[in-house]
Structures are given as structure tokens and as C-alpha cells.
Design an enzyme around this catalytic site. Structure first.
Site, PDB file in Angstrom:
ATOM      1  CG  ASP A 104      24.042 -18.787  72.775  1.00 37.46           C
ATOM      2  OD1 ASP A 104      22.870 -17.723  72.391  1.00 37.46           O
ATOM      3  OD2 ASP A 104      23.715 -19.087  71.288  1.00 37.46           O
ATOM      4  CG  HIS A 176      18.954 -11.784  73.052  1.00 41.56           C
ATOM      5  ND1 HIS A 176      18.320 -10.899  72.575  1.00 41.56           N
ATOM      6  CD2 HIS A 176      19.538 -11.456  72.797  1.00 41.56           C
ATOM      7  CE1 HIS A 176      19.392 -10.422  71.426  1.00 41.56           C
ATOM      8  NE2 HIS A 176      20.043 -11.013  71.480  1.00 41.56           N
TER       9      HIS A 176
HETATM   10  P1  M7G Z   1      21.161 -11.890  69.087  1.00 37.88           P
HETATM   11  O1  M7G Z   1      22.116 -11.221  69.450  1.00 37.88           O
HETATM   12  O2  M7G Z   1      19.611 -11.857  69.123  1.00 37.88           O
HETATM   13  O3  M7G Z   1      21.718 -13.025  67.818  1.00 37.88           O
HETATM   14  O4  M7G Z   1      21.361 -13.611  69.735  1.00 37.88           O
HETATM   15  P2  M7G Z   1      22.413 -13.792  66.774  1.00 37.88           P
HETATM   16  O5  M7G Z   1      22.671 -15.070  66.714  1.00 37.88           O
HETATM   17  O6  M7G Z   1      23.052 -13.047  65.390  1.00 37.88           O
HETATM   18  O7  M7G Z   1      23.699 -13.361  67.837  1.00 37.88           O
HETATM   19  C1  M7G Z   1      20.421 -14.346  69.964  1.00 37.88           C
HETATM   20  C2  M7G Z   1      21.216 -15.587  71.105  1.00 37.88           C
HETATM   21  O8  M7G Z   1      20.101 -15.968  71.045  1.00 37.88           O
HETATM   22  C3  M7G Z   1      22.381 -16.946  70.024  1.00 37.88           C
HETATM   23  O9  M7G Z   1      23.371 -16.265  70.932  1.00 37.88           O
HETATM   24  C4  M7G Z   1      21.207 -17.114  69.585  1.00 37.88           C
HETATM   25  O10 M7G Z   1      22.250 -18.282  69.270  1.00 37.88           O
HETATM   26  C5  M7G Z   1      21.104 -17.567  70.728  1.00 37.88           C
HETATM   27  N1  M7G Z   1      19.503 -18.268  70.252  1.00 37.88           N
HETATM   28  C6  M7G Z   1      18.225 -18.645  69.383  1.00 37.88           C
HETATM   29  N2  M7G Z   1      17.365 -19.260  69.201  1.00 37.88           N
HETATM   30  C7  M7G Z   1      17.062 -19.389  68.245  1.00 37.88           C
HETATM   31  C8  M7G Z   1      17.615 -20.170  70.196  1.00 37.88           C
HETATM   32  C9  M7G Z   1      16.741 -20.629  71.218  1.00 37.88           C
HETATM   33  O11 M7G Z   1      15.717 -21.286  70.549  1.00 37.88           O
HETATM   34  N3  M7G Z   1      17.372 -20.923  72.636  1.00 37.88           N
HETATM   35  C10 M7G Z   1      18.764 -20.547  73.192  1.00 37.88           C
HETATM   36  N4  M7G Z   1      18.432 -21.294  74.250  1.00 37.88           N
HETATM   37  N5  M7G Z   1      19.154 -20.078  72.575  1.00 37.88           N
HETATM   38  C11 M7G Z   1      18.676 -18.910  70.710  1.00 37.88           C
END
Ligand code: M7G
Length: 236
Positions: A104, A176
Site C-alpha cells: 500500500d 480491493h
Molecule cells: P480505500 O478503502 O478505497 O480508501 O483504500 P482509503 O484511502 O480512504 O482507505 C484505498 C487504499 O489504496 C488505501 O489504503 C490507500 O493508501 C491505497 N492507495 C491509494 N493510492 C492512490 C495508491 C497508489 O497509488 N498505490 C498504492 N500501492 N496504493 C494506493
């Protein structure tokens, strides 16, 4: 390391410590250009719980999600190996039951205490927990089983020390699954947002329409547009 005494009282002391540069590295995450939604996401704000029935989902949340354009290009970049390809820990390439497991964004991979990986599914038609039915069980079981195996193999962390869960609501509407170290209180691992994958699988095995029937609770920040929609509908 430079130390400066701030306070001393009996057996209690507080110090200011200035670690040398090699010990004071800070990992910075940059979002540029950031949308209004990104800025809101990272601001500390008053939060409220929403209890969303299936009807609320169909009448309020779903139309709102469909009207939004919060980009998930970063997800497609990972799935197409256009970004983070060298970071992939495991892939099952099957178009309907496969996924990619990557570290992540929040994990610097220097220590296992805050281990955090994310599994992104190859298929693009599942927005969130609300879309899941028994049809998706093979996919979900693959993520659970292969994700655990890949993490013990690569990082030596056994599955009994992993918290494997989905967020509802997620920020990004492409299914995810989060894998975090059990000892780490990851942001978003609290009861009002996290749904253990093993429980999701059991619920769907008992009732294919489980997530199209029951109410789900989730937190919303006070000035999020979706919160306003729930307010306008008299639900908060
Ligand atoms: P979420 O549950 O949609 O939302 O999780 P949240 O961000 O409010 O928890 C998305 C997950 O994807 C999170 O844990 C983010 O840290 C991770 N994430 C977001 N982006 C933009 C990226 C990325 O570009 N690369 C990776 N590897 N992880 C990401």
C-alpha cells in the site's frame, strides 16, 4: 544523538532528542494535482455515522457515486503494469477471479510492524462490498488464500497475524482488499469501516444477496457532499 533535558522529577524525565540525519528520514506522500476531494480526505473534520439501508444505497449513495469522477487511474496503472510493476508481490492473472497484490501507498516497507498491502481485483465491474454476491466467492477465496500464502512467503508474517478486510465505504470504487499487520492500528481498521474478508465470504456463502439486503454503517465527514445528500433526505 543530541539530547536536551526538558524536565526531571523523581524517576520521570522528558528529553528533546535530535536524531542524526540517517535516523530521521521522513516518508512523504505527494498528491499533485490534488482535487477538492483529496484535500477534504486529509483534513481533520467532524465525523458522523450513517446507517445506510439497501434502499438508501440505491436512492442516495449509488446515484451520488455515479455522478462523481474520483479517478481510479492509479488502480488501472497497477493492473496494466504501467506503475508499481516492480513492487508486485503476487498476481493471479485470471480476468474474472484474479488480482494483483502490492504494498500500500502508506507502507514504506522498512519494518513489518505496520505491514500494509492491498489486493486489487482484475475485473472492473465491482465497485464495493455492496456489489458482491455468491458469484464472487471464487475471487474472494483466491484473494484470501493466495494473499496469505504470498505474505508469509515474502515477509514471513503468518496469516494468524494479518487483518484482512474491505472498507465500506471505500474511497476508490474498484474492489480491493486491505492486508495489515494485526498489531498495527491501521487508519480505517475500526469497526465502523472494516469488514473482515473471511466474514464477507461466510455471509455470501449463507446468502448470496446478503449485501443487497442489510443496512451498513459508515462514517462520513460533515462537509462531504454525500453527507449533505443523507441530510437532505432526512436520514441524519
Ligand atoms: P480505500 O478503502 O478505497 O480508501 O483504500 P482509503 O484511502 O480512504 O482507505 C484505498 C487504499 O489504496 C488505501 O489504503 C490507500 O493508501 C491505497 N492507495 C491509494 N493510492 C492512490 C495508491 C497508489 O497509488 N498505490 C498504492 N500501492 N496504493 C494506493
Amino acid at each position: 544523538m543530541n539530547t536536551e533535558l526538558q524536565m526531571h522529577n523523581d524517576i520521570y524525565c522528558t528529553f528533546y532528542l535530535s536524531p542524526p540525519p540517517e535516523m530521521s528520514e521522513i516518508k512523504a506522500t505527494v498528491v499533485y494535482p490534488a482535487t477538492e476531494k483529496h484535500i477534504q480526505k486529509y483534513l481533520r473534520q467532524e465525523v458522523h455515522l450513517i446507517r445506510e439501508s439497501w434502499e438508501d444505497y440505491k436512492n442516495i449513495t449509488l446515484p451520488f457515486i455515479q455522478s462523481q469522477s474520483f479517478s481510479i487511474q492509479w488502480v488501472y496503472n497497477i493492473l496494466q503494469k504501467k506503475a508499481e510493476a516492480d513492487r508486485i508481490v503476487h498476481e493471479n492473472p485470471d480476468p474474472s477471479n484474479g488480482f494483483v497484490l502490492v504494498p500500500d501507498l502508506k507502507w514504506n516497507q522498512n519494518q513489518l510492524e505496520d505491514l500494509y498491502l492491498i489486493a486489487l481485483v482484475h475485473r472492473r465491474d465491482i465497485k464495493s462490498l455492496r456489489d458482491l454476491t455468491a458469484e464472487h466467492l471464487p475471487l474472494l477465496r483466491n484473494i484470501l488464500q493466495e494473499g496469505k500464502e504470498a505474505i508469509v512467503k515474502r515477509f514471513g508474517v503468518p496469516s494468524s497475524q494479518l487483518r484482512i478486510y474491505l472498507h465500506y465505504q471505500p474511497s476508490y470504487q474498484h474492489l480491493h482488499v486491505h492486508f495489515t499487520a494485526l498489531g498495527y492500528d491501521a487508519p480505517g481498521s475500526s469497526v465502523e469501516r472494516a469488514h473482515l474478508l473471511a466474514d464477507v465470504i461466510d455471509n455470501l456463502a449463507m446468502d448470496s444477496l446478503y449485501y443487497q439486503k442489510r443496512a451498513l454503517t459508515f462514517p462520513l465527514r460533515a462537509d462531504e457532499p454525500l453527507f449533505k445528500k443523507f441530510q437532505e433526505a432526512g436520514k441524519v
